[in-house]
Design a protein around this motif. Structure first.
Motif, PDB file in Angstrom:
ATOM      1  N   LYS A 259       0.834  -1.203   0.000  1.00  0.00           N
ATOM      2  CA  LYS A 259       0.000   0.000   0.000  1.00  0.00           C
ATOM      3  C   LYS A 259       0.870   1.254   0.000  1.00  0.00           C
ATOM      4  O   LYS A 259       0.617   2.198  -0.773  1.00  0.00           O
ATOM      5  N   LYS A 260       1.884   1.268   0.846  1.00  0.00           N
ATOM      6  CA  LYS A 260       2.771   2.441   0.879  1.00  0.00           C
ATOM      7  C   LYS A 260       3.630   2.503  -0.387  1.00  0.00           C
ATOM      8  O   LYS A 260       3.877   3.585  -0.926  1.00  0.00           O
ATOM      9  N   ARG A 261       4.058   1.351  -0.889  1.00  0.00           N
ATOM     10  CA  ARG A 261       4.829   1.312  -2.142  1.00  0.00           C
ATOM     11  C   ARG A 261       4.062   1.968  -3.289  1.00  0.00           C
ATOM     12  O   ARG A 261       4.634   2.640  -4.151  1.00  0.00           O
ATOM     13  N   ASP A 262       2.740   1.786  -3.276  1.00  0.00           N
ATOM     14  CA  ASP A 262       1.884   2.341  -4.324  1.00  0.00           C
ATOM     15  C   ASP A 262       1.482   3.786  -4.061  1.00  0.00           C
ATOM     16  O   ASP A 262       0.642   4.348  -4.778  1.00  0.00           O
ATOM     17  N   GLY A 263       2.057   4.377  -3.011  1.00  0.00           N
ATOM     18  CA  GLY A 263       1.843   5.798  -2.747  1.00  0.00           C
ATOM     19  C   GLY A 263       0.573   6.127  -2.002  1.00  0.00           C
ATOM     20  O   GLY A 263       0.150   7.291  -1.987  1.00  0.00           O
ATOM     21  N   LYS A 264      -0.065   5.143  -1.369  1.00  0.00           N
ATOM     22  CA  LYS A 264      -1.308   5.379  -0.646  1.00  0.00           C
ATOM     23  C   LYS A 264      -1.019   5.669   0.828  1.00  0.00           C
ATOM     24  O   LYS A 264      -0.023   5.198   1.382  1.00  0.00           O
TER      25      LYS A 264
ATOM     26  N   ALA B 246       9.859   2.174   1.193  1.00  0.00           N
ATOM     27  CA  ALA B 246       8.594   2.660   0.627  1.00  0.00           C
ATOM     28  C   ALA B 246       8.258   4.046   1.168  1.00  0.00           C
ATOM     29  O   ALA B 246       7.827   4.933   0.426  1.00  0.00           O
TER      30      ALA B 246
ATOM     31  N   LYS C  38       7.971   7.250  -1.218  1.00  0.00           N
ATOM     32  CA  LYS C  38       6.622   7.775  -1.419  1.00  0.00           C
ATOM     33  C   LYS C  38       6.216   8.842  -0.400  1.00  0.00           C
ATOM     34  O   LYS C  38       5.223   9.536  -0.583  1.00  0.00           O
TER      35      LYS C  38
ATOM     36  N   THR D 258       1.909  11.673   4.546  1.00  0.00           N
ATOM     37  CA  THR D 258       1.158  12.899   4.786  1.00  0.00           C
ATOM     38  C   THR D 258       1.488  13.416   6.183  1.00  0.00           C
ATOM     39  O   THR D 258       2.078  12.703   6.998  1.00  0.00           O
TER      40      THR D 258
ATOM     41  N   SER E 133      14.984  10.966   5.236  1.00  0.00           N
ATOM     42  CA  SER E 133      13.552  10.916   4.927  1.00  0.00           C
ATOM     43  C   SER E 133      12.824  11.794   5.929  1.00  0.00           C
ATOM     44  O   SER E 133      12.935  11.588   7.143  1.00  0.00           O
TER      45      SER E 133
END
Length: 454
Positions: free
Chosen positions: A10-15, A45, A49, A52, A178
Protein backbone atom coordinates in the motif's frame (compact mmCIF):
# COMPACT_ATOMS: atom_id res chain seq x y z
CA UNK A 1 -6.06 -7.07 10.07
CA UNK A 2 -3.91 -6.53 7.00
CA UNK A 3 -0.62 -8.41 6.71
CA UNK A 4 2.74 -6.62 6.76
CA UNK A 5 3.29 -7.34 3.01
CA UNK A 6 -0.11 -5.71 2.32
CA UNK A 7 0.94 -2.60 4.24
CA UNK A 8 4.27 -2.44 2.40
CA UNK A 9 2.46 -2.75 -0.95
CA UNK A 10 0.00 0.00 0.00
CA UNK A 11 2.77 2.44 0.88
CA UNK A 12 4.83 1.31 -2.14
CA UNK A 13 1.88 2.34 -4.32
CA UNK A 14 1.84 5.80 -2.75
CA UNK A 15 -1.31 5.38 -0.65
CA UNK A 16 -1.73 6.77 2.86
CA UNK A 17 -1.65 4.29 5.75
CA UNK A 18 -4.45 4.45 8.31
CA UNK A 19 -3.87 4.91 12.04
CA UNK A 20 -4.57 1.20 12.61
CA UNK A 21 -2.12 0.18 9.87
CA UNK A 22 0.70 2.30 11.28
CA UNK A 23 -0.07 0.89 14.75
CA UNK A 24 0.16 -2.63 13.34
CA UNK A 25 3.56 -1.93 11.77
CA UNK A 26 5.09 -0.24 14.83
CA UNK A 27 3.75 -2.95 17.17
CA UNK A 28 5.33 -5.61 14.93
CA UNK A 29 8.66 -3.74 14.96
CA UNK A 30 8.56 -3.33 18.75
CA UNK A 31 7.56 -6.96 19.41
CA UNK A 32 10.01 -8.28 16.78
CA UNK A 33 7.24 -10.14 14.92
CA UNK A 34 8.20 -8.62 11.56
CA UNK A 35 11.11 -9.79 9.43
CA UNK A 36 14.02 -7.38 9.16
CA UNK A 37 13.74 -7.41 5.35
CA UNK A 38 10.07 -6.38 5.65
CA UNK A 39 10.95 -3.49 7.97
CA UNK A 40 13.62 -2.39 5.49
CA UNK A 41 11.11 -2.61 2.64
CA UNK A 42 8.63 -0.41 4.53
CA UNK A 43 11.35 2.15 5.29
CA UNK A 44 12.27 2.29 1.61
CA UNK A 45 8.59 2.66 0.63
CA UNK A 46 8.23 5.57 3.09
CA UNK A 47 11.49 7.08 1.80
CA UNK A 48 10.32 6.92 -1.84
CA UNK A 49 6.62 7.77 -1.42
CA UNK A 50 6.67 9.97 1.69
CA UNK A 51 3.93 10.39 4.27
CA UNK A 52 1.16 12.90 4.79
CA UNK A 53 1.28 15.21 7.80
CA UNK A 54 -1.40 13.07 9.46
CA UNK A 55 0.56 9.84 8.80
CA UNK A 56 3.75 11.40 10.19
CA UNK A 57 1.93 12.48 13.36
CA UNK A 58 0.53 8.98 13.90
CA UNK A 59 3.94 7.39 13.21
CA UNK A 60 5.53 9.72 15.76
CA UNK A 61 2.89 9.05 18.41
CA UNK A 62 3.04 5.27 17.96
CA UNK A 63 6.84 5.27 18.13
CA UNK A 64 6.69 7.35 21.31
CA UNK A 65 4.20 4.91 22.85
CA UNK A 66 6.27 1.83 21.97
CA UNK A 67 8.05 1.98 25.34
CA UNK A 68 7.96 3.78 28.67
CA UNK A 69 6.94 7.42 28.81
CA UNK A 70 8.54 9.47 31.57
CA UNK A 71 6.46 11.12 34.28
CA UNK A 72 7.33 14.05 36.53
CA UNK A 73 6.04 15.60 39.78
CA UNK A 74 3.00 17.84 39.39
CA UNK A 75 5.01 20.75 40.78
CA UNK A 76 7.17 20.68 37.63
CA UNK A 77 4.23 21.16 35.28
CA UNK A 78 5.01 23.72 32.59
CA UNK A 79 8.76 23.82 33.31
CA UNK A 80 10.17 20.56 31.88
CA UNK A 81 12.11 21.55 28.75
CA UNK A 82 14.67 20.25 26.28
CA UNK A 83 16.52 21.13 23.09
CA UNK A 84 17.56 19.06 20.08
CA UNK A 85 20.02 19.90 17.32
CA UNK A 86 20.03 18.28 13.89
CA UNK A 87 23.82 18.15 14.13
CA UNK A 88 26.79 20.34 13.37
CA UNK A 89 30.54 20.79 13.72
CA UNK A 90 31.76 22.01 17.10
CA UNK A 91 28.19 22.01 18.44
CA UNK A 92 28.64 22.10 22.21
CA UNK A 93 25.49 24.17 22.85
CA UNK A 94 23.88 21.53 25.11
CA UNK A 95 26.74 21.61 27.59
CA UNK A 96 26.12 25.31 28.23
CA UNK A 97 22.37 25.50 27.68
CA UNK A 98 21.20 22.69 29.99
CA UNK A 99 22.78 24.16 33.16
CA UNK A 100 21.75 27.70 32.13
CA UNK A 101 18.11 26.56 31.88
CA UNK A 102 18.40 24.80 35.24
CA UNK A 103 19.68 28.07 36.71
CA UNK A 104 16.43 29.65 35.42
CA UNK A 105 14.35 27.14 37.42
CA UNK A 106 13.61 24.78 34.51
CA UNK A 107 13.92 21.00 34.65
CA UNK A 108 16.00 19.64 31.77
CA UNK A 109 15.97 15.85 31.19
CA UNK A 110 18.27 16.09 28.16
CA UNK A 111 18.50 12.76 26.36
CA UNK A 112 21.35 13.05 23.88
CA UNK A 113 23.13 10.89 21.32
CA UNK A 114 26.59 9.85 20.24
CA UNK A 115 28.45 11.14 17.23
CA UNK A 116 28.25 9.31 13.92
CA UNK A 117 29.98 10.28 10.66
CA UNK A 118 31.29 13.88 10.79
CA UNK A 119 28.89 15.10 13.50
CA UNK A 120 30.09 15.09 17.11
CA UNK A 121 27.94 13.63 19.89
CA UNK A 122 27.14 15.32 23.20
CA UNK A 123 27.54 12.04 25.11
CA UNK A 124 31.03 11.47 23.67
CA UNK A 125 32.07 14.95 24.73
CA UNK A 126 30.87 14.44 28.30
CA UNK A 127 32.52 11.02 28.51
CA UNK A 128 35.88 12.70 27.98
CA UNK A 129 35.39 13.83 31.60
CA UNK A 130 36.62 10.94 33.82
CA UNK A 131 33.74 9.34 35.73
CA UNK A 132 30.86 11.04 33.86
CA UNK A 133 28.11 8.42 33.65
CA UNK A 134 25.59 8.95 30.85
CA UNK A 135 23.68 5.73 31.66
CA UNK A 136 20.97 6.62 34.18
CA UNK A 137 17.70 4.87 34.99
CA UNK A 138 14.46 6.85 35.05
CA UNK A 139 14.52 6.94 38.86
CA UNK A 140 18.13 8.19 38.79
CA UNK A 141 17.20 10.86 36.23
CA UNK A 142 14.38 11.98 38.53
CA UNK A 143 16.82 12.16 41.44
CA UNK A 144 19.34 14.28 39.48
CA UNK A 145 16.62 16.62 38.22
CA UNK A 146 15.28 17.04 41.75
CA UNK A 147 18.68 17.94 43.21
CA UNK A 148 20.31 19.78 40.27
CA UNK A 149 17.66 20.65 37.70
CA UNK A 150 19.41 19.20 34.64
CA UNK A 151 20.98 15.99 33.44
CA UNK A 152 22.45 14.87 30.11
CA UNK A 153 22.00 11.15 29.56
CA UNK A 154 21.76 8.46 26.91
CA UNK A 155 18.54 6.84 25.74
CA UNK A 156 17.31 4.24 28.24
CA UNK A 157 16.59 0.69 27.06
CA UNK A 158 12.84 1.09 27.49
CA UNK A 159 12.53 4.53 25.90
CA UNK A 160 11.13 4.39 22.34
CA UNK A 161 12.37 0.85 21.51
CA UNK A 162 10.77 1.05 18.04
CA UNK A 163 13.15 3.88 17.15
CA UNK A 164 16.17 1.84 18.22
CA UNK A 165 15.25 -0.79 15.59
CA UNK A 166 14.24 1.65 12.85
CA UNK A 167 17.23 3.94 13.36
CA UNK A 168 19.72 1.10 12.87
CA UNK A 169 17.92 -0.14 9.74
CA UNK A 170 17.60 3.36 8.28
CA UNK A 171 21.39 3.55 8.30
CA UNK A 172 21.71 0.08 6.73
CA UNK A 173 19.09 0.74 4.03
CA UNK A 174 20.16 4.30 3.05
CA UNK A 175 16.84 5.76 4.20
CA UNK A 176 18.24 8.17 6.78
CA UNK A 177 17.34 11.29 4.80
CA UNK A 178 13.55 10.92 4.93
CA UNK A 179 11.42 13.74 6.32
CA UNK A 180 8.77 11.58 8.05
CA UNK A 181 11.37 9.13 9.39
CA UNK A 182 13.60 11.95 10.73
CA UNK A 183 10.54 13.62 12.28
CA UNK A 184 9.30 10.41 13.89
CA UNK A 185 12.73 9.55 15.30
CA UNK A 186 13.45 12.96 16.84
CA UNK A 187 10.01 13.89 18.14
CA UNK A 188 9.06 10.43 19.48
CA UNK A 189 12.07 10.48 21.82
CA UNK A 190 11.37 14.02 22.96
CA UNK A 191 7.67 13.21 23.41
CA UNK A 192 8.61 10.28 25.64
CA UNK A 193 10.39 12.78 27.92
CA UNK A 194 6.95 14.30 28.72
CA UNK A 195 8.19 17.81 28.01
CA UNK A 196 6.35 21.08 28.54
CA UNK A 197 8.38 22.77 25.78
CA UNK A 198 10.94 21.78 23.15
CA UNK A 199 13.16 23.89 20.91
CA UNK A 200 14.85 22.45 17.83
CA UNK A 201 18.06 23.83 16.37
CA UNK A 202 17.63 22.96 12.69
CA UNK A 203 20.92 23.49 10.86
CA UNK A 204 21.42 24.31 7.20
CA UNK A 205 24.57 24.76 5.17
CA UNK A 206 27.65 22.93 3.98
CA UNK A 207 28.26 21.03 7.25
CA UNK A 208 24.57 20.27 7.96
CA UNK A 209 22.17 17.48 6.96
CA UNK A 210 20.27 19.96 4.79
CA UNK A 211 22.39 22.23 2.65
CA UNK A 212 19.86 24.99 1.97
CA UNK A 213 17.42 27.04 3.99
CA UNK A 214 14.35 25.92 2.01
CA UNK A 215 14.76 22.22 2.83
CA UNK A 216 15.79 22.97 6.41
CA UNK A 217 12.64 25.03 6.89
CA UNK A 218 10.54 22.13 5.57
CA UNK A 219 12.13 19.85 8.19
CA UNK A 220 11.64 22.49 10.90
CA UNK A 221 7.95 22.80 10.01
CA UNK A 222 7.50 19.02 10.11
CA UNK A 223 9.20 18.77 13.52
CA UNK A 224 7.23 21.68 14.99
CA UNK A 225 3.92 20.29 13.72
CA UNK A 226 4.64 16.78 15.05
CA UNK A 227 5.83 18.08 18.43
CA UNK A 228 2.77 20.23 18.95
CA UNK A 229 0.50 17.33 17.90
CA UNK A 230 1.85 15.43 20.94
CA UNK A 231 0.96 18.31 23.23
CA UNK A 232 4.56 19.53 23.55
CA UNK A 233 4.94 23.27 22.91
CA UNK A 234 7.50 23.09 20.10
CA UNK A 235 9.53 25.73 18.25
CA UNK A 236 12.44 25.62 15.80
CA UNK A 237 15.43 27.88 15.27
CA UNK A 238 17.01 27.79 11.81
CA UNK A 239 20.75 28.40 12.08
CA UNK A 240 23.63 28.46 9.61
CA UNK A 241 26.19 25.63 9.71
CA UNK A 242 29.05 26.25 7.27
CA UNK A 243 32.15 26.77 9.40
CA UNK A 244 32.23 25.58 13.02
CA UNK A 245 30.47 26.70 16.20
CA UNK A 246 32.94 28.46 18.47
CA UNK A 247 36.66 27.88 18.04
CA UNK A 248 37.08 24.19 18.99
CA UNK A 249 36.20 20.83 17.44
CA UNK A 250 36.87 17.53 19.22
CA UNK A 251 35.54 16.02 22.42
CA UNK A 252 37.93 17.20 25.17
CA UNK A 253 38.53 20.54 23.46
CA UNK A 254 34.80 21.20 23.25
CA UNK A 255 34.39 20.43 26.95
CA UNK A 256 37.14 22.99 27.69
CA UNK A 257 35.46 25.59 25.46
CA UNK A 258 32.09 24.89 27.14
CA UNK A 259 33.63 25.38 30.59
CA UNK A 260 35.27 28.61 29.46
CA UNK A 261 31.89 29.76 28.14
CA UNK A 262 30.27 28.94 31.49
CA UNK A 263 33.00 31.08 33.09
CA UNK A 264 31.98 34.03 30.93
CA UNK A 265 34.65 33.66 28.24
CA UNK A 266 32.57 32.11 25.47
CA UNK A 267 32.72 32.96 21.75
CA UNK A 268 29.94 35.18 20.43
CA UNK A 269 28.41 32.64 18.01
CA UNK A 270 28.11 29.96 20.69
CA UNK A 271 26.52 32.42 23.11
CA UNK A 272 24.12 33.59 20.41
CA UNK A 273 22.83 30.05 19.95
CA UNK A 274 22.67 29.39 23.70
CA UNK A 275 20.74 32.57 24.48
CA UNK A 276 18.40 32.27 21.48
CA UNK A 277 17.47 28.62 22.08
CA UNK A 278 17.18 29.16 25.82
CA UNK A 279 15.27 32.40 25.34
CA UNK A 280 12.70 30.67 23.15
CA UNK A 281 12.17 27.99 25.81
CA UNK A 282 11.79 30.52 28.63
CA UNK A 283 9.30 32.44 26.51
CA UNK A 284 7.27 29.30 25.69
CA UNK A 285 7.10 28.25 29.35
CA UNK A 286 6.13 31.75 30.52
CA UNK A 287 9.28 32.22 32.58
CA UNK A 288 10.01 35.18 30.29
CA UNK A 289 7.39 37.45 28.73
CA UNK A 290 9.19 37.70 25.37
CA UNK A 291 12.27 36.47 23.52
CA UNK A 292 14.42 39.44 24.46
CA UNK A 293 13.80 38.92 28.18
CA UNK A 294 14.40 35.17 27.80
CA UNK A 295 17.75 35.74 26.09
CA UNK A 296 18.77 38.17 28.81
CA UNK A 297 17.85 35.69 31.57
CA UNK A 298 19.93 32.94 29.94
CA UNK A 299 22.87 35.30 29.36
CA UNK A 300 22.83 36.43 33.00
CA UNK A 301 22.71 32.81 34.21
CA UNK A 302 25.92 32.15 32.26
CA UNK A 303 27.83 35.36 32.96
CA UNK A 304 26.75 35.41 36.60
CA UNK A 305 28.16 31.94 37.34
CA UNK A 306 24.87 30.19 38.26
CA UNK A 307 25.03 27.97 35.16
CA UNK A 308 28.62 26.95 36.00
CA UNK A 309 27.49 25.91 39.49
CA UNK A 310 24.72 23.81 37.95
CA UNK A 311 27.19 22.15 35.56
CA UNK A 312 29.48 21.29 38.47
CA UNK A 313 26.55 19.86 40.44
CA UNK A 314 25.42 17.86 37.38
CA UNK A 315 28.89 16.37 36.94
CA UNK A 316 28.97 15.28 40.58
CA UNK A 317 25.43 13.86 40.39
CA UNK A 318 26.41 11.83 37.32
CA UNK A 319 29.50 10.20 38.77
CA UNK A 320 32.37 12.71 38.55
CA UNK A 321 34.30 13.08 41.81
CA UNK A 322 33.86 16.32 43.71
CA UNK A 323 37.58 17.08 43.39
CA UNK A 324 37.53 16.64 39.60
CA UNK A 325 34.37 18.72 39.18
CA UNK A 326 35.74 21.51 41.37
CA UNK A 327 39.04 21.57 39.48
CA UNK A 328 37.32 21.82 36.08
CA UNK A 329 35.07 24.61 37.30
CA UNK A 330 37.74 26.58 39.12
CA UNK A 331 39.09 29.85 37.80
CA UNK A 332 42.25 29.45 35.69
CA UNK A 333 41.81 25.66 35.76
CA UNK A 334 44.56 23.45 34.36
CA UNK A 335 42.14 21.31 32.36
CA UNK A 336 44.76 18.77 31.38
CA UNK A 337 45.15 17.69 34.99
CA UNK A 338 41.82 15.97 34.33
CA UNK A 339 41.23 15.70 30.60
CA UNK A 340 43.46 13.70 28.27
CA UNK A 341 45.93 15.78 26.31
CA UNK A 342 46.90 14.69 22.81
CA UNK A 343 50.39 13.36 22.23
CA UNK A 344 51.14 15.91 19.54
CA UNK A 345 50.09 19.47 18.70
CA UNK A 346 51.05 21.27 15.51
CA UNK A 347 50.04 24.63 14.11
CA UNK A 348 49.11 25.24 10.49
CA UNK A 349 50.19 28.61 9.10
CA UNK A 350 48.68 30.84 6.45
CA UNK A 351 50.35 30.67 3.06
CA UNK A 352 49.55 34.26 2.16
CA UNK A 353 48.17 37.43 3.66
CA UNK A 354 44.52 38.39 3.33
CA UNK A 355 41.07 38.33 4.87
CA UNK A 356 39.62 35.07 6.26
CA UNK A 357 36.66 34.67 3.93
CA UNK A 358 35.66 31.10 4.76
CA UNK A 359 36.65 28.04 6.81
CA UNK A 360 35.18 24.76 5.58
CA UNK A 361 33.83 23.13 8.75
CA UNK A 362 32.84 19.93 6.94
CA UNK A 363 36.36 19.40 5.58
CA UNK A 364 37.81 20.01 9.05
CA UNK A 365 35.36 17.54 10.62
CA UNK A 366 36.10 14.84 8.03
CA UNK A 367 39.85 14.98 8.67
CA UNK A 368 39.39 14.91 12.46
CA UNK A 369 37.00 11.98 12.08
CA UNK A 370 39.68 10.00 10.21
CA UNK A 371 42.20 10.86 12.94
CA UNK A 372 39.92 9.23 15.54
CA UNK A 373 37.74 12.08 16.87
CA UNK A 374 34.60 10.35 15.54
CA UNK A 375 33.32 6.90 14.68
CA UNK A 376 32.24 5.21 11.46
CA UNK A 377 30.00 2.61 13.11
CA UNK A 378 28.09 2.27 16.35
CA UNK A 379 30.21 1.09 19.27
CA UNK A 380 33.57 2.09 17.78
CA UNK A 381 35.98 3.69 20.25
CA UNK A 382 36.95 7.32 19.76
CA UNK A 383 39.96 9.36 20.81
CA UNK A 384 38.69 12.13 23.06
CA UNK A 385 41.91 14.16 22.82
CA UNK A 386 41.88 14.49 19.01
CA UNK A 387 40.63 17.85 17.78
CA UNK A 388 41.43 21.27 16.43
CA UNK A 389 41.38 24.89 17.60
CA UNK A 390 40.73 27.78 15.23
CA UNK A 391 43.21 30.57 15.89
CA UNK A 392 41.53 33.02 13.50
CA UNK A 393 37.98 34.27 12.95
CA UNK A 394 35.94 34.91 9.82
CA UNK A 395 36.56 38.42 8.54
CA UNK A 396 39.94 38.70 10.29
CA UNK A 397 42.98 40.15 8.53
CA UNK A 398 45.93 37.74 8.67
CA UNK A 399 49.55 38.04 7.57
CA UNK A 400 51.48 35.38 5.67
CA UNK A 401 52.94 32.70 7.94
CA UNK A 402 50.66 33.40 10.91
CA UNK A 403 49.16 30.38 12.73
CA UNK A 404 45.50 29.79 11.94
CA UNK A 405 44.80 26.23 13.20
CA UNK A 406 46.17 24.13 16.06
CA UNK A 407 45.78 20.41 15.42
CA UNK A 408 45.74 17.91 18.31
CA UNK A 409 46.33 14.28 17.31
CA UNK A 410 47.44 10.87 18.51
CA UNK A 411 48.28 7.89 16.31
CA UNK A 412 47.92 7.84 13.36
CA UNK A 413 49.50 11.16 12.46
CA UNK A 414 47.81 13.12 9.69
CA UNK A 415 48.92 12.22 6.17
CA UNK A 416 50.29 14.84 3.76
CA UNK A 417 46.97 14.61 1.90
CA UNK A 418 45.01 15.33 5.10
CA UNK A 419 47.28 18.26 5.92
CA UNK A 420 46.63 19.62 2.44
CA UNK A 421 42.88 19.19 2.94
CA UNK A 422 43.06 21.13 6.20
CA UNK A 423 45.09 23.88 4.57
CA UNK A 424 42.60 24.10 1.70
CA UNK A 425 39.69 24.48 4.13
CA UNK A 426 40.93 28.01 4.84
CA UNK A 427 39.85 30.50 2.17
CA UNK A 428 41.66 33.83 2.09
CA UNK A 429 40.98 36.80 -0.15
CA UNK A 430 42.84 40.04 -0.64
CA UNK A 431 41.48 43.06 1.18
CA UNK A 432 40.55 44.58 -2.18
CA UNK A 433 38.73 41.51 -3.54
CA UNK A 434 37.10 40.03 -0.44
CA UNK A 435 33.45 39.02 -0.60
CA UNK A 436 33.22 38.44 3.14
CA UNK A 437 30.07 39.75 4.77
CA UNK A 438 29.10 38.87 8.31
CA UNK A 439 25.82 36.98 8.15
CA UNK A 440 23.34 36.32 10.92
CA UNK A 441 23.85 32.91 12.49
CA UNK A 442 20.13 32.57 13.28
CA UNK A 443 18.03 33.03 10.15
CA UNK A 444 14.48 32.25 11.31
CA UNK A 445 12.53 31.23 14.40
CA UNK A 446 9.43 29.12 13.88
CA UNK A 447 7.10 29.36 16.87
CA UNK A 448 4.15 27.09 17.81
CA UNK A 449 0.47 27.98 17.66
CA UNK A 450 0.71 30.68 15.00
CA UNK A 451 3.73 29.06 13.24
CA UNK A 452 4.97 32.63 13.10
CA UNK A 453 8.48 33.21 11.77
CA UNK A 454 10.32 36.00 13.56
Amino acid sequence: MQSIPDLIAKKRDGKALSTEEIQTFINAVTNKTVQECQTGAMLMAIYLKGMTVAETQVLTREMMSSGEVMSWPDAWAGHVVDKHSTGGVGDKVSLVLAPALAACNCKVPMISGRGLAHTGGTLDKLESIPGFNIQQTQSEILEVLTSVGCCIVGQTEMLVPADRVLYALRDATSTVDSLPLITGSIISKKGAESLSALVLDVKFGRAALYKDLVNARELAQSLVTAGNSLGVRTAAVLSSMNSIIGRCVGNSLEVIESLETLKGNGPDDLMELVTTLGGVLLMMTGVASNLSEGKTRISEAVTGGEALSKFQAMMEAQGVTKETAQLLCSENADYYQVLRKSKTCIELKTQERGVVEDIDGLCLAHVLHKLGAGRSRTGERIKHSVGAELLVALGENVSEGSPWLRLHYETPAPTPEQMAQLQNSLVLASEENTNYQKRDLVQDILLPATNHIL
